[in-house]
Design a protein around this motif. Structure first.
Motif, mmCIF file in Angstrom:
data_model
loop_
_atom_site.group_PDB
_atom_site.id
_atom_site.type_symbol
_atom_site.label_atom_id
_atom_site.label_comp_id
_atom_site.label_asym_id
_atom_site.label_seq_id
_atom_site.Cartn_x
_atom_site.Cartn_y
_atom_site.Cartn_z
ATOM 1 N N TYR A 1 19.979 -44.254 3.088
ATOM 2 C CA TYR A 1 19.052 -43.179 3.856
ATOM 3 C C TYR A 1 18.035 -42.384 3.134
ATOM 4 O O TYR A 1 17.392 -41.898 3.400
ATOM 5 N N ASP B 1 21.548 -34.657 18.162
ATOM 6 C CA ASP B 1 22.408 -35.750 17.902
ATOM 7 C C ASP B 1 21.802 -36.337 16.673
ATOM 8 O O ASP B 1 22.961 -37.198 16.077
ATOM 9 N N THR C 1 21.584 -43.397 9.997
ATOM 10 C CA THR C 1 20.311 -42.846 10.719
ATOM 11 C C THR C 1 20.923 -41.853 11.848
ATOM 12 O O THR C 1 19.899 -41.597 12.631
ATOM 13 N N ASN C 2 21.989 -41.270 11.530
ATOM 14 C CA ASN C 2 22.210 -39.914 12.574
ATOM 15 C C ASN C 2 22.361 -38.902 11.731
ATOM 16 O O ASN C 2 23.285 -38.058 11.934
ATOM 17 N N TYR D 1 19.670 -36.554 10.496
ATOM 18 C CA TYR D 1 18.330 -35.812 10.341
ATOM 19 C C TYR D 1 18.651 -34.538 10.808
ATOM 20 O O TYR D 1 19.323 -34.327 11.662
ATOM 21 N N THR E 1 19.619 -38.010 15.136
ATOM 22 C CA THR E 1 18.492 -39.125 15.120
ATOM 23 C C THR E 1 17.297 -38.506 14.756
ATOM 24 O O THR E 1 17.059 -37.408 15.101
ATOM 25 N N SER E 2 16.372 -39.530 14.439
ATOM 26 C CA SER E 2 15.012 -39.013 13.872
ATOM 27 C C SER E 2 14.413 -38.491 15.052
ATOM 28 O O SER E 2 13.421 -37.375 14.985
ATOM 29 N N GLU E 3 14.560 -39.150 16.149
ATOM 30 C CA GLU E 3 13.721 -38.537 17.388
ATOM 31 C C GLU E 3 14.480 -37.410 18.232
ATOM 32 O O GLU E 3 13.830 -36.701 18.799
#
Length: 626
Positions: free
Chosen positions: A553, A616, A347-348, A350, A618-620
């Motif tokens: 992913y 970093d 999840t990291n 992106y 992440t998606s956000e």
């Protein structure tokens, strides 16, 4: 005293450029002027200069317009240069004079569209000014951040600025309004950011995979898995074998607490909820004879029933017995050296680039970073990686209008058609068949998408190998209509040992190794730096032939359709087949499925090794290319 010293140092590192703009608006008429009064204030050794390439922007008899028309306007062009010998982080902002005013005489920032792009392009996002994040300027002022970038020592960057009234502005919101603001460029001394490669390695410990790539899917638990539904319309008569749990048997499963339903599925389906089945098809999970139990040991997968009706049941397939979730960075050798690849439910990884969202697949041995499309962002969102923009098909490229599926090749009845590029059909030798003289259907569509979306970013893309492995195995001749298995088929079906190294072709050459200009490592046959992932790379990411896995992913945003890899499978005497991904599976076989079938087009690119980023991953807060 110490705090005051820090404040002085902070403000002492500011560089401020002020450019005044004015907007007057009456009955949908807009006039925007850009003055020549550019003032740069510098303190300390940090020194920057700005050169205007156009003296003003004038929009006469203008009115609220669409983004498409706004981008056609003549831009205000300027160049920023760092004249110092140290790195400077730069924020390009707009300070709206009446941002906090409640006076109805002023146009609100939420009705002003702004596009700041690299010179000669429109690669920046067209955004409503009032929707952008604010940053502190000198005094009490605040500026809307349009771009955050950096300048190395003596580096310069040029930009085009376009401003227009948003097409959705109403008469009530815009009639007889005024707007005034200024561009403020702030430079702050900072350490030069690490490259994307360095950042990935700093943020992720390199580990040994928990599962064997190619042999097993990446490890997952029940909660990680997407649910699926299977029809029971034709299985009413079966007595179903089930288990109340399972235990590991090597890499496979044995059901525990096994039994057979006392009645047929039609009369006992509710009793299966919360149980584990041996198959998602009741014809395999049961028997038409009462009391007959099917095999419950040495299973590749088990299927947990979430709910059931007389006509269907919903379940989760589990293909890993490790009882943990795998999400890690591991290493393997590729054509350039040591490659670092992501595997599992990561999840990291992106990346926001070219107004689209991508996922990092791996760092190649030369330091470039390979990405695969995650969100084509046809909606133009300013945050393309945000989970709120996810859908079942946004990972596929809209290469022609809304079209995102493509044949690999329009024909399928010759060994030649396994090629990203191919040679002569009906040939009687391998070299003629696989010569790279004709572009495949999928390459043509990739090039169209590249031209429309990535052409202006060419300098940021690496010329890495795209492997369309044309080597054959088991004596396969590889030409005409001779039955032939290709190298990836052997690696993923027989030996279950994928590789990140691209093999030479049957004649020891580079027919399989597609590059643009690099003829040392590749063949130089491509026009653009774009390709597809190989089935080997997909296996390293967490898939395996014959086992379902919806937790990697690569699964996110790519569930509406199967999608193509770059890897040949076989020619079976009737048709050619290329590896594809769908429903959590890495496929090669299929009834009436061949290279002329239409599946999702999912581009991959590589960023140059010098790429630097913020964020970093992440998606956000994705990695954003500087």
């Amino acid at each position: 005293m110490e705090d005051k010293k820090k404040i002085k140092i902070y403000y002492g590192l500011l560089i401020t450029l002020v450019v005044f703009m004015g907007v007057s608006y009456a009955w949908f008429r807009l006039k925007l002027t850009q003055t020549n009064s550019n003032v740069i204030g510098t303190r300390t050794c940090l020194d920057a200069s700005l050169t205007e390439k156009t003296s003003k922007i004038t929009l006469s008899d203008a009115f609220p317009i669409s983004d498409e028309d706004g981008l056609k306007q003549t831009p205000f062009t300027f160049t920023l240069k760092n004249n110092c010998d140290s790195y400077v982080k730069v924020y390009i902002t707009i300070d709206s004079t009446y941002r906090e005013s409640t006076d109805a005489a002023y146009l609100k920032d939420s009705f002003l569209k702004v596009n700041l792009s690299s010179k000669g392009t429109t690669d920046g996002s067209s955004v409503l000014l009032g929707s952008q994040n604010l940053t502190e300027l000198e005094g009490t002022n605040k500026g809307y951040i349009l771009v955050t970038t950096g300048l190395k020592a003596n580096e310069e960057k040029s930009y085009d600025l376009r401003v227009w009234m948003d097409g959705e502005t109403s008469i009530a919101d815009g009639l007889n309004k005024n707007w005034e603001g200024k561009i403020v460029v702030v430079g702050v001394a900072a350490n030069e950011p690490a490259t994307l490669r360095e950042t990935i390695l700093a943020n992720n410990e390199v580990k040994t995979p928990l599962t064997a790539p190619g042999k097993e899917v990446s490890a997952h638990v029940l909660e990680d898995v997407d649910s699926q539904t299977s029809s029971a319309d034709f299985s009413q008569k079966y007595y179903v074998t089930y288990g109340t749990g399972w235990e590991a048997n090597g890499t496979k499963f044995n059901l525990t607490g096994t039994a057979v339903t006392s009645d047929t599925y039609a009369n006992s389906y509710s009793s299966l909820v919360g149980k584990y089945l041996t198959s998602s098809w009741l014809g395999n999970a049961g028997s038409s004879t009462a009391g007959t139990m099917v095999t419950t040991t040495n299973l590749k997968s088990v299927y947990y029933v979430l709910s059931a009706t007389s006509s269907s049941f919903t379940y989760k397939p589990i293909s890993s017995n490790k009882n943990t979730t795998e999400a890690l960075l591991a290493s393997a050798e590729d054509d350039y050296g040591t490659s670092y690849y992501f595997r599992g439910a990561v999840t990291n990884n992106y990346v926001e680039f070219a107004n689209k969202c991508w996922r990092i697949v791996r760092i190649t041995g030369d330091g470039s970073v390979k990405l695969v499309l995650h969100n084509d962002n046809t909606s133009g969102s300013s945050s393309p990686c945000a989970s709120s923009n996810n859908s079942t098909s946004t990972a596929f490229a809209r290469y022609s209008g809304s079209s995102y599926t493509s044949a690999f090749n329009s024909n399928y009845d010759d060994n030649a058609y396994i090629g990203f590029m191919y040679g002569a059909t009906g040939a009687s030798d391998y070299a003629s068949t696989h010569a790279n003289t004709n572009k495949s259907t999928i390459l043509t569509n990739l090039e169209t998408w590249y031209t429309n979306n990535l052409a202006s970013y060419e300098s940021k893309l690496a010329d890495t190998i795209w492997c369309n492995d044309k080597s054959t195995v088991s004596g396969g001749l590889g030409y005409g209509t001779n039955d032939t298995n290709y190298g990836v088929y052997n690696r993923l079906v027989s030996t279950k040992q994928p590789t990140l190294k691209c093999p030479n072709d049957n004649n020891g050459g580079k027919l399989s190794k597609f590059t643009v200009n690099d003829t040392t490592n590749g063949n130089g046959n491509l026009t653009y730096k774009i390709g597809l992932l190989t089935a080997d790379e997909i296996a390293f990411a967490g898939y395996a032939n014959g086992s379902s896995n919806t937790t990697t992913y690569l699964h996110e945003n790519a569930t509406s359709d199967y999608w193509w890899s770059l890897s040949p499978g076989y020619f079976n005497g009737d048709y050619t087949s290329v590896w594809r991904v769908g429903s959590g599976n890495l496929h090669i076989d299929g009834i009436e499925v061949n290279v002329s079938s239409n599946f999702g087009l999912r581009p991959a690119i590589s960023l140059v090794s010098s790429t630097t980023v913020t964020g970093d991953g992440t998606s956000e807060n994705p990695y954003i290319i500087n």
